[in-house]
Write a protein that holds these residues in place. Sequence first.
Motif, short mmCIF file in Angstrom:
data_model
loop_
_atom_site.label_atom_id
_atom_site.label_comp_id
_atom_site.label_asym_id
_atom_site.label_seq_id
_atom_site.Cartn_x
_atom_site.Cartn_y
_atom_site.Cartn_z
N VAL A 9 60.58 16.90 -8.03
CA VAL A 9 59.97 16.86 -9.36
C VAL A 9 61.06 16.48 -10.35
O VAL A 9 62.12 17.13 -10.40
CB VAL A 9 59.37 18.23 -9.74
N ALA A 10 60.80 15.45 -11.14
CA ALA A 10 61.73 15.06 -12.18
C ALA A 10 61.52 15.97 -13.39
O ALA A 10 60.41 16.12 -13.88
CB ALA A 10 61.53 13.60 -12.57
N VAL A 11 62.60 16.59 -13.84
CA VAL A 11 62.57 17.47 -15.02
C VAL A 11 63.69 16.99 -15.95
O VAL A 11 64.57 16.24 -15.52
CB VAL A 11 62.79 18.94 -14.63
N PRO A 12 63.67 17.39 -17.21
CA PRO A 12 64.73 16.93 -18.12
C PRO A 12 66.11 17.29 -17.60
O PRO A 12 66.45 18.45 -17.41
CB PRO A 12 64.41 17.69 -19.42
N GLY A 13 66.90 16.28 -17.31
CA GLY A 13 68.28 16.49 -16.89
C GLY A 13 68.49 16.81 -15.43
O GLY A 13 69.62 17.07 -15.00
N ALA A 14 67.43 16.80 -14.61
CA ALA A 14 67.60 17.18 -13.21
C ALA A 14 66.42 16.70 -12.37
O ALA A 14 65.40 16.23 -12.90
CB ALA A 14 67.74 18.70 -13.08
N ARG A 15 66.57 16.84 -11.06
CA ARG A 15 65.48 16.62 -10.11
C ARG A 15 65.42 17.84 -9.21
O ARG A 15 66.45 18.24 -8.64
CB ARG A 15 65.71 15.34 -9.29
N ILE A 16 64.23 18.42 -9.07
CA ILE A 16 64.05 19.68 -8.36
C ILE A 16 63.42 19.42 -6.99
O ILE A 16 62.31 18.88 -6.89
CB ILE A 16 63.15 20.65 -9.16
N HIS A 17 64.14 19.82 -5.94
CA HIS A 17 63.63 19.73 -4.57
C HIS A 17 62.78 20.96 -4.27
O HIS A 17 63.17 22.09 -4.56
CB HIS A 17 64.79 19.67 -3.58
N TYR A 18 61.59 20.74 -3.66
CA TYR A 18 60.74 21.87 -3.29
C TYR A 18 60.13 21.64 -1.92
O TYR A 18 60.07 20.50 -1.42
CB TYR A 18 59.64 22.09 -4.34
N GLU A 19 59.70 22.74 -1.31
CA GLU A 19 59.09 22.71 0.02
C GLU A 19 57.80 23.53 0.01
O GLU A 19 57.73 24.56 -0.67
CB GLU A 19 60.07 23.26 1.05
N VAL A 20 56.81 23.07 0.76
CA VAL A 20 55.49 23.70 0.79
C VAL A 20 55.08 23.96 2.23
O VAL A 20 55.17 23.08 3.09
CB VAL A 20 54.42 22.81 0.11
N ARG A 21 54.60 25.19 2.48
CA ARG A 21 54.13 25.56 3.82
C ARG A 21 52.89 26.42 3.67
O ARG A 21 52.74 27.17 2.71
CB ARG A 21 55.20 26.37 4.58
N GLY A 22 51.99 26.33 4.66
CA GLY A 22 50.85 27.24 4.72
C GLY A 22 49.63 26.74 3.97
O GLY A 22 49.59 25.64 3.44
N THR A 23 48.61 27.62 3.95
CA THR A 23 47.36 27.31 3.25
C THR A 23 46.89 28.56 2.52
O THR A 23 47.19 29.68 2.92
CB THR A 23 46.26 26.88 4.24
N GLY A 24 46.13 28.34 1.45
CA GLY A 24 45.62 29.45 0.66
C GLY A 24 46.15 29.39 -0.76
O GLY A 24 46.69 28.36 -1.20
N PRO A 25 46.02 30.48 -1.52
CA PRO A 25 46.53 30.50 -2.89
C PRO A 25 48.02 30.19 -2.95
O PRO A 25 48.77 30.56 -2.05
CB PRO A 25 46.25 31.94 -3.35
N VAL A 26 48.45 29.51 -3.99
CA VAL A 26 49.85 29.12 -4.13
C VAL A 26 50.69 30.34 -4.49
O VAL A 26 50.39 31.08 -5.43
CB VAL A 26 50.01 28.03 -5.19
N LEU A 27 51.78 30.54 -3.73
CA LEU A 27 52.73 31.61 -3.95
C LEU A 27 54.12 30.98 -4.03
O LEU A 27 54.61 30.43 -3.04
CB LEU A 27 52.67 32.64 -2.83
N LEU A 28 54.72 31.02 -5.20
CA LEU A 28 56.05 30.44 -5.41
C LEU A 28 57.11 31.53 -5.29
O LEU A 28 57.03 32.56 -5.96
CB LEU A 28 56.14 29.80 -6.79
N VAL A 29 58.11 31.30 -4.43
CA VAL A 29 59.22 32.23 -4.26
C VAL A 29 60.39 31.74 -5.09
O VAL A 29 60.85 30.61 -4.93
CB VAL A 29 59.63 32.35 -2.78
N LEU A 30 60.89 32.62 -5.97
CA LEU A 30 62.05 32.32 -6.81
C LEU A 30 63.24 33.11 -6.27
O LEU A 30 63.26 34.34 -6.35
CB LEU A 30 61.76 32.68 -8.26
N GLN A 31 64.21 32.41 -5.72
CA GLN A 31 65.32 33.06 -5.02
C GLN A 31 66.32 33.66 -6.00
O GLN A 31 66.45 33.23 -7.14
CB GLN A 31 66.04 32.05 -4.14
N GLY A 32 67.08 34.62 -5.49
CA GLY A 32 68.19 35.17 -6.24
C GLY A 32 69.50 34.55 -5.81
O GLY A 32 69.56 33.74 -4.87
#
Length: 283
Positions: A9-32
């Motif tokens: 995803v292109a965002v202001p000043g950066a490009r964000i890599h993401y990965e998607v697995r599974g099916t059902g409601p979207v659950l985003l994990v934000l790491q520490g």
Amino acid sequence: MSDMTSGLVAVPGARIHYEVRGTGPVLLVLQGGEGDAGRTGGLVNGLVDEYTVVTYDRRGLSRSTVDDPSAELTMETHADDVHRLLAAVTAGPAILLGSSLGGLIGLSVAIRHPDQVGTLVTHEPPAVRLLPEPARALSERVFDGLEETYRTEGWGAAFTKLAEITGGATEDREPDAELPAPLSRERIANMHFFFTHDIPAIRRCRLEAADVIALKAASVRVVPAAGRASRRGFFDYRCAEELARLLGVAMVEFPGGHNGLTTHPKAFAVRLREVLRAPRDYS
């Protein structure tokens, strides 16, 4: 692990890599910490049969590149990155699970973009401005010590000190828990970025009690959470307690300590399912 797709995803000043697995409601994990999209594979495996699990590399980590590595980073920037990532992967409100720094980012997203968040489980977020003054001053001294150790002794000593502060030992873990990969060149680079950009962003974060109270009027369900084995005096644990108090809800305990997502992934996934299935009035 289930079949995975990835994207940028292109965002202001950066490009964000993401990965998607599974099916059902979207659950985003934000790491520490310096965790990237692959950090919580065991947890993801325990959720993909019921949820579409999205993980990502925060800007500056692993495959998420930044245009200007010297640019100051803020919690607002992290929240905007997540806002744009969510818009790319789902049209409706998502579930957010954030741990430590990820939990603070999740709170920032819920405050700024409540229409994109159905439920936020925020696990020991370092929202230090929620703390009463003695505890807040202690947290500032801890951050001062971490930054001084990083400057004078390097990332290795600072990482060891951070693990001691958070209680991030891995001896207490599920027998088959997948620990973070050895310290590769990429992970060391992530460590440097975390100490030079993310910790200062935490310290600059202005999330106040008034912001949390405003969430009570929004449609977002916020679940303050902490590790069952976490030290009760640890300021991230205290932040979760204070968040629960401000929201007027019970704090939910999860297996393990501050890094329970990685040390107890199976039990953590079971507990998360329980919490997400519980009625909104879970207190």
